[in-house]
Design a protein around this motif. Structure first.
Motif, PDB file in Angstrom:
ATOM      1  N   VAL A 107      42.968  45.624  37.341  1.00 27.45           N
ATOM      2  CA  VAL A 107      41.954  44.940  38.139  1.00 27.45           C
ATOM      3  C   VAL A 107      41.319  43.757  37.407  1.00 27.45           C
ATOM      4  N   ILE A 108      41.093  43.869  36.107  1.00 26.21           N
ATOM      5  CA  ILE A 108      40.480  42.747  35.384  1.00 26.21           C
ATOM      6  C   ILE A 108      41.433  41.556  35.367  1.00 26.21           C
ATOM      7  N   TRP A 109      42.706  41.841  35.225  1.00 31.48           N
ATOM      8  CA  TRP A 109      43.734  40.793  35.327  1.00 31.48           C
ATOM      9  C   TRP A 109      43.674  40.138  36.700  1.00 31.48           C
ATOM     10  N   ALA A 110      43.603  40.959  37.752  1.00 35.06           N
ATOM     11  CA  ALA A 110      43.576  40.420  39.115  1.00 35.06           C
ATOM     12  C   ALA A 110      42.332  39.565  39.342  1.00 35.06           C
ATOM     13  N   MET A 139      40.888  52.300  38.074  1.00 38.42           N
ATOM     14  CA  MET A 139      40.245  51.126  38.532  1.00 38.42           C
ATOM     15  C   MET A 139      39.401  50.540  37.536  1.00 38.42           C
ATOM     16  N   SER A 140      38.547  49.568  37.726  1.00 37.72           N
ATOM     17  CA  SER A 140      37.960  48.823  36.775  1.00 37.72           C
ATOM     18  C   SER A 140      36.954  48.004  37.331  1.00 37.72           C
ATOM     19  N   THR A 141      36.369  46.632  36.618  1.00 35.36           N
ATOM     20  CA  THR A 141      35.176  46.020  37.148  1.00 35.36           C
ATOM     21  C   THR A 141      35.238  44.550  37.223  1.00 35.36           C
ATOM     22  N   ASN A 142      34.220  44.018  37.872  1.00 36.07           N
ATOM     23  CA  ASN A 142      34.121  42.587  38.130  1.00 36.07           C
ATOM     24  C   ASN A 142      33.169  41.928  37.168  1.00 36.07           C
ATOM     25  N   GLN A 143      33.308  40.594  37.030  1.00 40.77           N
ATOM     26  CA  GLN A 143      32.404  39.789  36.240  1.00 40.77           C
ATOM     27  C   GLN A 143      31.442  39.068  37.155  1.00 40.77           C
ATOM     28  N   SER A 144      30.152  39.075  36.810  1.00 37.61           N
ATOM     29  CA  SER A 144      29.183  38.282  37.540  1.00 37.61           C
ATOM     30  C   SER A 144      29.090  36.907  36.913  1.00 37.61           C
ATOM     31  N   ILE A 145      28.824  35.902  37.724  1.00 31.62           N
ATOM     32  CA  ILE A 145      28.670  34.549  37.233  1.00 31.62           C
ATOM     33  C   ILE A 145      27.190  34.207  37.260  1.00 31.62           C
ATOM     34  N   PRO A 146      26.606  33.775  36.140  1.00 29.96           N
ATOM     35  CA  PRO A 146      25.187  33.480  36.158  1.00 29.96           C
ATOM     36  C   PRO A 146      24.887  32.371  37.150  1.00 29.96           C
TER      37      PRO A 146
END
Length: 386
Positions: free
Chosen positions: A126-129, A1-8
């Motif tokens: 997951v980063i692709w998704a 699995m892997s992680t999400n990006q937060s948007i400032p």
């Protein structure tokens, strides 16, 4: 699995979002340590509860929270970016589009290499998704919010009706269907194999629902007390609906649960949800728990939540860092000790996976905090992408 990006979103970040993101980052670390050093104990999807120990099963279930929470919070953060508190609303489309492309680029380069140290197979994970989901949201965010919410609900609640559709490689539409829902290898050739590991359609639904939830956190209709009550209602609705449709095997999961010889095995059967693609039951469980955690973390502020918040404030940096630390550590251990689990090096016991995870969470905290502080002060647009 892997992680999400937060948007400032605003200069003052909403701490509960970063704290929750940080918690699931550590669950992700646990799962990746398991994948690196317990590879000789493979876990299927859904999990084969007859061949999987109770401890390993529930360790994996913890990691189930990661992707849904990351994607949901990405949509929520997109709303916060588009509606900065006390300022004029702005479009998030351009930022979402650019960041989505950036994530896809990072996935097929730095992240893909970090798994095995080569490029024999390109895994779209997951980063692709998340990247594809962000690009989809960039296009759909121009719609009225009620239509975004409706589309999100239709995808999340309706996609299980598509599970019976299966296309072979020689059939028209195989590639696009594999990317959207089926999971498998696409564009086979002699140079490199490409596998769509994370079907993107359900994740698009989750990111839309996250965006639809945004007004809870920034808007005139909800104060803090009303937001907390609403989060509890959403959590109860998700888990209540799950108990009904899963309890009676009505809908939402491909593998029905069955009563087992022991209570704990029956619980394992009940919670044995499909992740690739994520079933409705999978999403109801994880988003329901996520809403309760958002409620909890908004009311809780202590040293532990500050520890979690640091990881949640620099997710992509930590994601890349921990993958390469695990890759390098694995290579060193193989060179020093050789392969002790067939063709792999691995730990003998699950407690060693947990101990390694705790140790890494402490070791990687300082560089993550330093980067988080640097990112907060930096004016570079590229740094914000991490």
């Amino acid at each position: 699995m892997s992680t999400n990006q937060s948007i400032p979103q605003t200069k003052k970040r909403i701490s509960s979002i970063d704290i929750l993101r940080g918690l699931v980052m550590l669950f992700m670390l646990l799962d990746h340590v398991r994948e690196r050093f317990f590879y000789h104990m493979p876990i299927s999807d859904p999990i084969n509860i007859d061949d999987t120990s109770t401890g390993l099963f529930f360790s994996r279930i913890l990691a189930h929270l990661c992707a849904p929470v990351f994607v949901f919070l990405t949509g929520l953060s997109a709303w916060l970016y588009a509606h900065p508190k006390g300022k004029t609303p702005r479009s998030a489309s351009s930022f979402l589009w650019k960041r989505g492309l950036f994530l896809i680029l990072i996935e097929i380069t730095l992240i893909n290499f970090s798994w095995f140290g080569d490029y024999k197979t390109l895994y779209l994970q997951v980063i692709w998704a998340i990247g594809v989901s962000m690009i989809s949201l960039a296009l759909l965010s121009k719609l009225d919010l009620k239509w975004i919410g409706l589309l999100g609900f239709v995808i999340v609640f309706g996609h299980n009706m598509l599970t019976s559709i299966h296309l072979n490689e020689d059939q028209i539409g195989y590639t696009i269907w594999t990317v959207l829902y089926q999971r498998g290898f696409i564009l086979p050739n002699d140079f490199i194999a490409i596998k769509a590991s994370y079907p993107v359609l359900p994740w698009i639904g989750v990111i839309l629902l996250g965006y639809f939830t945004g007004p809870l956190f920034v808007g005139e209709k909800f104060n803090a007390e009303e937001r907390l009550k609403t989060l509890v209602k959403i959590g109860l609705s998700c888990l209540g609906l799950l108990l009904v449709i899963r309890g009676f095997n009505i809908y939402g999961e491909t593998l029905p649960w069955e009563k087992q010889d022991t209570f704990i095995q029956s619980v394992m059967s009940f919670l044995n949800f499909k992740k690739y693609p994520p079933s409705l039951d999978f999403i109801l469980l994880t988003i329901g728990i996520g809403c309760f955690l958002l409620y909890l973390f908004e009311k809780m502020q202590n040293r532990f939540t500050e520890f979690l918040r640091t990881y949640g404030s620099a997710p992509m940096f930590f994601y890349i860092l921990h993958l390469y630390v695990l890759l390098i550590a694995y290579k060193i251990l193989v060179n020093v000790y050789g392969t002790n689990q067939g063709e792999y090096f691995g730990f003998d016991h699950l407690w060693q996976i947990w101990l390694c995870t705790i140790a890494l969470s402490l070791v990687l905290f300082y560089p993550t905090k330093k980067f988080s502080d640097y990112k907060r002060k930096s004016t570079s647009k590229w740094i914000k992408y991490f």
